[in-house]
Write a protein that holds these residues in place. Structure first.
Motif, short mmCIF file in Angstrom:
data_model
loop_
_atom_site.label_atom_id
_atom_site.label_comp_id
_atom_site.label_asym_id
_atom_site.label_seq_id
_atom_site.Cartn_x
_atom_site.Cartn_y
_atom_site.Cartn_z
N THR A 161 -3.95 0.50 7.82
CA THR A 161 -2.49 0.41 7.91
C THR A 161 -1.87 0.36 6.52
O THR A 161 -2.50 -0.04 5.54
N GLU A 162 -0.61 0.77 6.47
CA GLU A 162 0.18 0.71 5.24
C GLU A 162 1.51 0.02 5.54
O GLU A 162 2.58 0.51 5.22
N ARG A 199 0.80 -1.22 0.00
CA ARG A 199 0.00 0.00 0.00
C ARG A 199 0.84 1.28 0.00
O ARG A 199 0.40 2.32 0.47
N TYR A 200 2.05 1.21 -0.54
CA TYR A 200 2.91 2.38 -0.43
C TYR A 200 2.49 3.52 -1.36
O TYR A 200 2.97 4.65 -1.20
N ASP A 235 0.74 -5.63 3.52
CA ASP A 235 -0.71 -5.38 3.51
C ASP A 235 -1.22 -5.40 2.07
O ASP A 235 -0.69 -4.70 1.21
N LEU A 277 -4.04 7.45 1.81
CA LEU A 277 -4.51 7.16 3.15
C LEU A 277 -5.85 7.86 3.41
O LEU A 277 -5.97 9.07 3.21
N TYR A 317 -12.36 0.51 2.42
CA TYR A 317 -11.50 1.63 2.05
C TYR A 317 -12.26 2.94 1.88
O TYR A 317 -11.74 4.01 2.20
#
Length: 578
Positions: free
Chosen positions: A486-487, A465-466, A491, A470, A525
């Motif tokens: 969370t990242e 998830r970079y 994940d 967010l 999400y």
């Protein structure tokens, strides 16, 4: 009688001298303004047969005058190829984007814009025409070099502004004004009106100014600069997605908050032009422009929405030919005002347009340590697009048709993650951290480009998830993170979307846009009916676990914000560009 003849001879001599002198002053003493418009071809004066009684010298003078007239007419017919004045050289942006074709696109193409992504269309500067015609060894004038990407109309491109004229442009300054006002309605009905997971849409069931920009391009004596402000929601939402201000003691997000583009540079008269610029400029990664007016759709797919809209650093635009641009970058990091760790990022764009219906774009990024607080984690990314105009007939109701296809790949390695595959065990486990995605859009224009219809969508897979935006849970930013989404390395995140966009464009300076978006993810999400900030905090008698309500209080352990896997949304917007 002799006196009369002498007077007659003297009159003819004076007439011949005056006539010969009148042939040359406009060529010798004309200023630059007159040189821009070639003089009309001289028409030789047809002399009647010489009157009887003229002397032999008078006949010789008349013959000489006629010969001179013919020679001047021949010289003017050969030497009047129109030259492009230096003042017409465009120093705008894609982007983008972004005057007509690529000017401003930085215009550059942008993404400018932009995407921002452009040139942001650029908006690409037009250096070639500014070069004066050089003389070869033969003494003949050489044809001026072609202005890059000016050989065809590229306003049809996704990520390029469709404006062909710039009101009030001067030799020194080309002004630009942009306004983006929109209304969006999420069928998830978030109680606090917050929309998450988007870099373009932020509030539900409200009218908002997403972006108001005032600025333009300065250009004089090969010196160039561009400024574009950003007021409205972009001034808050774009900085919150950058974690680099958390490193160091200065508030970088406040320093750059109201600026979307700000750079200065110099144009070199080499090849078909070389530009060197330093400052904040639009990113081209993701094809879409940062400015919605330039795009075929309002909400781009994840490949564009989750990749950089701007870079802060230095770029060099090199135009080897009028069909090709090579642009290396030296930047602080991946959409960052400062550096995340100890290494800056490097990138390059190659843009090729062999004709008026094809555009091929490649963006590469490497070596940046762009994970806040994780030194040694290095990022790589490739972004490649093709746009094809496969139909163009302004006489038919369907006046134009085109499609764009974009594919992205990337990964990170070091700092506890792997670029290729999961490996190791226990404390030495290094999960795969990568990015893979695409987006495809098809655009139709109707009634001489007054109406537009775009259908498209895309998909991404981003373990770790970079690059995932967010959600703004309880005011969370890219620097703060949140335990509710969370990242962490490993994940999982997969998402896809489809959209339909209808445009009404009564003028080249305005677009009325209606759009429907369906977005989905494999994990919760998107903002749900409870919003992303809890609206019903428990009483403070419970054991304090975390202050998520914004005021002193407590909540039941295990509480999570209301996030959904699906979001359906409609939007109405008014987009203006001068």
């Amino acid at each position: 009688m002799r006196v009369f003849r002498r007077k007659t001879s003297f009159v003819w001599l004076v007439f011949a001298a005056l006539f010969c002198a009148s042939l040359f002053p406009s060529r010798v003493f004309a200023d630059d303004k007159n040189d821009r418009n070639p003089p009309a071809k001289a028409v030789p004066i047809k002399m009647d047969a010489p009157a009887p009684g003229l002397t032999e010298r008078e006949r010789w003078l008349l013959d000489r005058v006629e010969l001179l007239e013919k020679r001047v007419a021949d010289l003017e017919s050969k030497g009047n190829s129109p030259a492009v004045p230096a003042e017409t050289a465009s120093f705008a942006q894609p982007a983008s984007s972004t005057a007509a074709g690529l000017a401003g696109a930085e215009a550059e193409v942008s993404n400018g814009t932009a995407g921002a992504n452009v040139m942001p269309a650029e908006k690409v500067v037009a250096p070639g025409a500014a070069q004066a015609a050089e003389k070869g060894t033969s003494g003949a004038d050489k044809a001026p070099k072609g202005e890059p990407f000016a050989f065809a109309d590229f306003t049809w491109l996704n990520g390029n502004a469709r404006t062909k004229d710039t009101p009030y442009a001067t030799k020194f300054f080309t002004p630009e004004i942009r306004a983006d006002v929109d209304y969006n309605y999420s069928f998830n009905h978030p109680a606090d009106n917050t929309i998450g997971g988007s870099s373009e849409v932020f509030r539900s069931n409200e009218v908002h100014v997403t972006q108001l920009g005032v600025g333009g391009d300065f250009h004089y004596d090969n010196v160039r600069a561009r400024l574009m402000t950003q007021f409205g929601l972009y001034s808050q939402t774009t900085p919150r997605n950058d974690a680099s201000p958390a490193r160091g003691q200065w508030n970088l997000d406040n320093a750059y908050r109201y600026v979307s583009e700000a750079y200065g540079g110099y144009h070199f008269n080499a090849l078909h032009g070389i530009n060197v610029d330093a400052g904040i400029f639009m990113s081209y990664i993701g094809l879409f422009s940062y400015y919605q007016f330039d795009n075929w759709a309002y909400q781009p797919s994840y490949v564009s929405s989750n990749t950089p809209w701007f870079f802060n650093g230095v770029r060099v635009q090199i135009f080897p030919t009028e069909h090709l641009k090579i642009e290396p970058w030296f930047v602080n990091g991946w959409q960052s005002y400062g550096r995340f760790n100890n290494r800056p990022g490097f990138g390059m764009q190659i843009l090729w347009r062999p004709n008026g219906w094809l555009s091929v774009l490649g963006n590469q990024y490497a070596l940046g340590e762009d994970a806040f607080g994780a030194p040694g984690r290095v990022r790589y990314h490739t972004d490649d697009s093709i746009e094809v105009k496969y139909y163009d007939n302004q006489e038919n109701f369907l006046s134009k048709a085109a499609f764009s296809l974009t594919g992205d790949m990337g990964c990170e390695h070091g700092g506890g993650v792997s670029c290729s595959t999961n490996h190791g065990q226990g404390a030495n486990f290094h999960p795969k951290q990568s990015f893979l995605g695409f987006m495809l859009y098809n655009r139709l224009w109707f009634d001489q480009d007054k109406f537009g219809l775009t259908l498209g969508g895309g998909k991404i897979n981003n373990p770790g998830r970079y690059l995932v935006l967010l959600p703004p849970i309880n005011g969370a930013t890219a620097a703060s993170g949140t335990p509710y989404f969370t990242e962490n390395p490993g994940d999982h995140f997969k998402a896809w979307d489809i959209s339909g966009t209808f445009d009404y464009m009564p003028s080249q300076y305005i677009t009325f846009r209606w759009e429907f978006d369906h977005r989905a993810a494999n994990v919760p999400y998107f903002s749900g009916p409870g919003g992303v900030t809890p609206t019903n905090c428990p009483p403070p008698s419970f054991v304090l676990v975390e202050n998520i309500c914004g005021t002193p209080g407590s909540f039941v352990p295990g509480f999570t914000p209301d996030l959904k896997k699906i979001e359906n949304r409609i939007g109405l917007s008014i987009l203006v560009k001068f």
